[in-house]
Design a protein around this motif. Structure first.
Motif, PDB file in Angstrom:
ATOM      1  N   VAL A   1      29.236  61.847 102.940  1.00 13.21           N
ATOM      2  CA  VAL A   1      29.729  60.465 102.992  1.00 13.21           C
ATOM      3  C   VAL A   1      30.922  60.386 102.045  1.00 13.21           C
ATOM      4  CG1 VAL A   1      29.202  58.042 102.541  1.00 13.21           C
ATOM      5  CG2 VAL A   1      27.453  59.521 103.557  1.00 13.21           C
ATOM      6  N   PRO A   2      32.133  60.382 102.570  1.00 15.15           N
ATOM      7  CA  PRO A   2      33.329  60.432 101.709  1.00 15.15           C
ATOM      8  C   PRO A   2      33.365  59.298 100.690  1.00 15.15           C
ATOM      9  CG  PRO A   2      33.923  60.812 104.000  1.00 15.15           C
ATOM     10  CD  PRO A   2      32.483  60.382 103.998  1.00 15.15           C
ATOM     11  N   VAL A   3      33.914  59.623  99.527  1.00 12.07           N
ATOM     12  CA  VAL A   3      34.010  58.648  98.448  1.00 12.07           C
ATOM     13  C   VAL A   3      34.794  57.412  98.869  1.00 12.07           C
ATOM     14  CG1 VAL A   3      36.113  59.645  97.454  1.00 12.07           C
ATOM     15  CG2 VAL A   3      34.471  58.462  95.958  1.00 12.07           C
ATOM     16  N   GLU A   4      35.633  57.538  99.907  1.00 13.05           N
ATOM     17  CA  GLU A   4      36.396  56.381 100.404  1.00 13.05           C
ATOM     18  C   GLU A   4      35.492  55.226 100.797  1.00 13.05           C
ATOM     19  OE1 GLU A   4      39.200  59.735 100.511  1.00 13.05           O
ATOM     20  OE2 GLU A   4      37.108  59.496 101.134  1.00 13.05           O
ATOM     21  N   ASN A   5      34.237  55.506 101.152  1.00 18.42           N
ATOM     22  CA  ASN A   5      33.315  54.418 101.481  1.00 18.42           C
ATOM     23  C   ASN A   5      33.136  53.469 100.302  1.00 18.42           C
ATOM     24  OD1 ASN A   5      31.621  54.745 104.265  1.00 18.42           O
ATOM     25  ND2 ASN A   5      32.374  56.726 103.550  1.00 18.42           N
ATOM     26  N   SER A   6      32.856  54.023  99.128  1.00 16.91           N
ATOM     27  CA  SER A   6      32.712  53.178  97.939  1.00 16.91           C
ATOM     28  C   SER A   6      34.032  52.497  97.584  1.00 16.91           C
ATOM     29  CB  SER A   6      32.211  54.003  96.759  1.00 16.91           C
ATOM     30  OG  SER A   6      30.834  54.283  96.886  1.00 16.91           O
TER      31      SER A   6
ATOM     32  N   TYR B   1      34.681  48.552  97.111  1.00 14.53           N
ATOM     33  CA  TYR B   1      35.193  48.056  95.829  1.00 14.53           C
ATOM     34  C   TYR B   1      36.474  47.248  96.021  1.00 14.53           C
ATOM     35  CZ  TYR B   1      37.005  48.061  91.054  1.00 14.53           C
ATOM     36  OH  TYR B   1      37.511  47.685  89.840  1.00 14.53           O
ATOM     37  N   GLN B   2      37.351  47.730  96.869  1.00 10.06           N
ATOM     38  CA  GLN B   2      38.594  47.003  97.135  1.00 10.06           C
ATOM     39  C   GLN B   2      38.305  45.636  97.759  1.00 10.06           C
ATOM     40  OE1 GLN B   2      40.537  50.022  99.526  1.00 10.06           O
ATOM     41  NE2 GLN B   2      41.948  50.547  97.863  1.00 10.06           N
ATOM     42  N   ALA B   3      37.340  45.602  98.679  1.00 10.83           N
ATOM     43  CA  ALA B   3      36.981  44.326  99.306  1.00 10.83           C
ATOM     44  C   ALA B   3      36.372  43.372  98.284  1.00 10.83           C
ATOM     45  CB  ALA B   3      36.010  44.569 100.457  1.00 10.83           C
ATOM     46  N   LEU B   4      35.530  43.894  97.394  1.00  9.34           N
ATOM     47  CA  LEU B   4      34.942  43.060  96.340  1.00  9.34           C
ATOM     48  C   LEU B   4      36.021  42.508  95.419  1.00  9.34           C
ATOM     49  CD1 LEU B   4      31.938  45.396  95.434  1.00  9.34           C
ATOM     50  CD2 LEU B   4      31.734  43.159  96.545  1.00  9.34           C
ATOM     51  N   THR B   5      36.994  43.345  95.088  1.00  9.59           N
ATOM     52  CA  THR B   5      38.074  42.913  94.200  1.00  9.59           C
ATOM     53  C   THR B   5      38.906  41.811  94.847  1.00  9.59           C
ATOM     54  OG1 THR B   5      38.151  45.099  93.160  1.00  9.59           O
ATOM     55  CG2 THR B   5      40.092  43.698  92.913  1.00  9.59           C
ATOM     56  N   ARG B   6      39.222  41.984  96.133  1.00 12.29           N
ATOM     57  CA  ARG B   6      39.987  40.938  96.835  1.00 12.29           C
ATOM     58  C   ARG B   6      39.226  39.617  96.858  1.00 12.29           C
ATOM     59  NH1 ARG B   6      41.262  45.328 100.321  1.00 12.29           N
ATOM     60  NH2 ARG B   6      39.567  44.733 101.738  1.00 12.29           N
ATOM     61  N   ALA B   7      37.897  39.692  96.963  1.00 10.83           N
ATOM     62  CA  ALA B   7      37.067  38.475  97.015  1.00 10.83           C
ATOM     63  C   ALA B   7      36.702  37.954  95.632  1.00 10.83           C
ATOM     64  CB  ALA B   7      35.796  38.757  97.809  1.00 10.83           C
ATOM     65  N   ARG B   8      37.198  38.639  94.590  1.00 13.10           N
ATOM     66  CA  ARG B   8      36.931  38.260  93.197  1.00 13.10           C
ATOM     67  C   ARG B   8      35.436  38.306  92.867  1.00 13.10           C
ATOM     68  NH1 ARG B   8      41.578  36.338  90.893  1.00 13.10           N
ATOM     69  NH2 ARG B   8      43.232  35.668  92.325  1.00 13.10           N
ATOM     70  N   VAL B   9      34.755  39.277  93.434  1.00 13.49           N
ATOM     71  CA  VAL B   9      33.341  39.516  93.121  1.00 13.49           C
ATOM     72  C   VAL B   9      33.268  40.504  91.961  1.00 13.49           C
ATOM     73  CG1 VAL B   9      31.169  40.476  93.984  1.00 13.49           C
ATOM     74  CG2 VAL B   9      32.606  39.088  95.494  1.00 13.49           C
ATOM     75  N   PRO B  10      32.527  40.208  90.906  1.00 14.17           N
ATOM     76  CA  PRO B  10      32.399  41.165  89.800  1.00 14.17           C
ATOM     77  C   PRO B  10      31.857  42.505  90.301  1.00 14.17           C
ATOM     78  CG  PRO B  10      31.507  39.022  89.172  1.00 14.17           C
ATOM     79  CD  PRO B  10      31.773  38.959  90.652  1.00 14.17           C
ATOM     80  N   ALA B  11      32.560  43.579  89.996  1.00 15.20           N
ATOM     81  CA  ALA B  11      32.162  44.893  90.499  1.00 15.20           C
ATOM     82  C   ALA B  11      32.569  45.969  89.516  1.00 15.20           C
ATOM     83  CB  ALA B  11      32.796  45.155  91.859  1.00 15.20           C
ATOM     84  N   GLU B  12      31.768  47.015  89.475  1.00 13.62           N
ATOM     85  CA  GLU B  12      32.067  48.189  88.659  1.00 13.62           C
ATOM     86  C   GLU B  12      31.840  49.419  89.520  1.00 13.62           C
ATOM     87  OE1 GLU B  12      30.414  49.898  84.433  1.00 13.62           O
ATOM     88  OE2 GLU B  12      31.042  47.798  84.575  1.00 13.62           O
ATOM     89  N   MET B  13      32.774  50.364  89.460  1.00  8.20           N
ATOM     90  CA  MET B  13      32.656  51.577  90.256  1.00  8.20           C
ATOM     91  C   MET B  13      32.772  52.788  89.335  1.00  8.20           C
ATOM     92  SD  MET B  13      34.728  52.738  93.705  1.00  8.20           S
ATOM     93  CE  MET B  13      36.357  52.515  92.963  1.00  8.20           C
ATOM     94  N   VAL B  14      31.771  53.683  89.436  1.00  7.14           N
ATOM     95  CA  VAL B  14      31.740  54.892  88.630  1.00  7.14           C
ATOM     96  C   VAL B  14      31.886  56.076  89.571  1.00  7.14           C
ATOM     97  CG1 VAL B  14      30.497  56.214  86.894  1.00  7.14           C
ATOM     98  CG2 VAL B  14      30.182  53.733  87.024  1.00  7.14           C
ATOM     99  N   LEU B  15      33.008  56.789  89.463  1.00  5.58           N
ATOM    100  CA  LEU B  15      33.280  57.935  90.325  1.00  5.58           C
ATOM    101  C   LEU B  15      33.258  59.210  89.491  1.00  5.58           C
ATOM    102  CD1 LEU B  15      36.211  56.539  92.509  1.00  5.58           C
ATOM    103  CD2 LEU B  15      33.743  56.382  92.904  1.00  5.58           C
ATOM    104  N   PHE B  16      32.461  60.177  89.938  1.00  3.78           N
ATOM    105  CA  PHE B  16      32.353  61.449  89.243  1.00  3.78           C
ATOM    106  C   PHE B  16      33.032  62.541  90.042  1.00  3.78           C
ATOM    107  CE2 PHE B  16      28.566  58.998  87.974  1.00  3.78           C
ATOM    108  CZ  PHE B  16      28.661  59.072  86.592  1.00  3.78           C
ATOM    109  N   GLU B  17      33.467  63.574  89.352  1.00  2.00           N
ATOM    110  CA  GLU B  17      34.094  64.699  90.039  1.00  2.00           C
ATOM    111  C   GLU B  17      33.051  65.533  90.781  1.00  2.00           C
ATOM    112  OE1 GLU B  17      36.688  68.756  89.073  1.00  2.00           O
ATOM    113  OE2 GLU B  17      36.172  67.352  87.451  1.00  2.00           O
TER     114      GLU B  17
END
Length: 303
Positions: free
Chosen positions: A242-247, A251-267
């Motif tokens: 499941v490519p990381v682009e899904n998250s 996250y981008q949609a949440l940001t546009r809607a001004r929904v509080p969000a945190e995204m943690v991406l690991f290598e």
């Protein structure tokens, strides 16, 4: 549902220290909508569950002396064809119990039923926990949904489609709000279209040739609104399933809607990592999730 039955259904609200084993609550005691009795028995093997026809919630109480009243409904992953019940359900519940959280591992219907059965099941779970929050010793305003992989898609569906007519069955419980108060999404399936789609999950949920309207509806990044609850996203760059682009899309949609969000991406860390050690910094995601829960006040003691 008659009140006398609640004593049996909700005995698991007791802390783990008082309960010999987790209790199992039927999700549809009045009868599963669209029941298909010819599907044969449920299968359980190597910590995975498949061919589900009777959805349930398995309850894990808080292991600490002072439960905080927060509830998390856990949706295991498995591509909508099986549930990783042990690795992405029971293990999460054991971890959350150490934080004072009451967990509910959801056993939901999958490919044998298809859309919208899983959505109905997760929204029914939220409604049931909220309606009976007092009996379960949880707070009606602290009910979150957590999911991994396809279970993450289901959790995200709960956070975006909680008012959709397809999530109702005509039951009296439909009157209760199904909106989660927060979401925790681990390497989630999000989109049902485009280069980032997980084709197996889409086929299992929507069939081989879904119509465009259904694909759009269940591409949950397109369903985010200002009412979508605060969300934590965890994913890895190495995820080849499941490519990381899904998250990132969510996250981008949440940001546009001004929904509080945190995204943690690991290598590092492959898909379905659960709570395994030895994956570099990705194995520390539970600590990051705990910090997020604390920051949101979700681990504060009940006042």
């Amino acid at each position: 549902m008659k009140r006398p039955a609640l004593a049996l259904l909700f005995a698991a609200a007791l802390p783990l220290a008082q309960a010999a084993a987790p209790d199992v609550m039927p999700l549809w005691p009045e009868g599963v909508p669209g029941a298909r009795p010819g599907l044969g028995p449920e299968r359980n093997e190597d910590g995975r569950t498949s061919n589900v026809s009777v959805p349930t919630l398995t309850v894990y109480g808080p292991a600490v002396d002072r439960p905080n009243g927060t509830a998390v409904i856990i949706c295991p992953g498995g591509g909508y064809v099986r549930l990783s019940t042990q690795r992405e359900g029971e293990q999460y519940a054991a971890w959350l119990s150490t934080l004072g959280v009451t967990s509910f591992v959801l056993k939901y219907r999958m490919a044998e039923f298809g859309h919208p059965a899983p959505l109905q099941d997760v929204l029914r779970a939220v409604r049931m926990v909220r309606r009976h929050a007092a009996e379960l010793h949880v707070r009606a305003d602290r009910i979150g949904v957590m999911g991994s992989s396809a279970g993450g898609h289901l959790a995200a569906s709960a956070g975006t489609l909680f008012d959709h007519p397809l999530g109702r069955t005509g039951a009296e419980l439909d009157a209760v709000s199904a909106r989660p108060d927060f979401l925790m999404l681990l390497y989630p399936v999000i989109t049902m279209d485009g280069p980032a789609v997980h084709a197996g999950s889409r086929k299992a949920l929507l069939g081989a040739r879904p119509d465009a309207a259904t694909v759009k509806l269940m591409s949950v990044e397109q369903q985010v609104t200002a009412r979508t609850p605060p969300t934590l996203l965890v994913h890895t760059q190495e995820d080849a399933t499941v490519p990381v682009e899904n998250s990132i899309l969510f996250y981008q949609a949440l940001t546009r809607a001004r929904v509080p969000a945190e995204m943690v991406l690991f290598e590092h860390g492959s898909h379905g990592m659960g709570m395994r050690a030895g994956l570099g910094t990705a194995s520390n995601w539970p600590r990051r999730a705990e910090e997020w829960l604390k920051d949101k006040g979700l681990l504060d003691p009940v006042k």
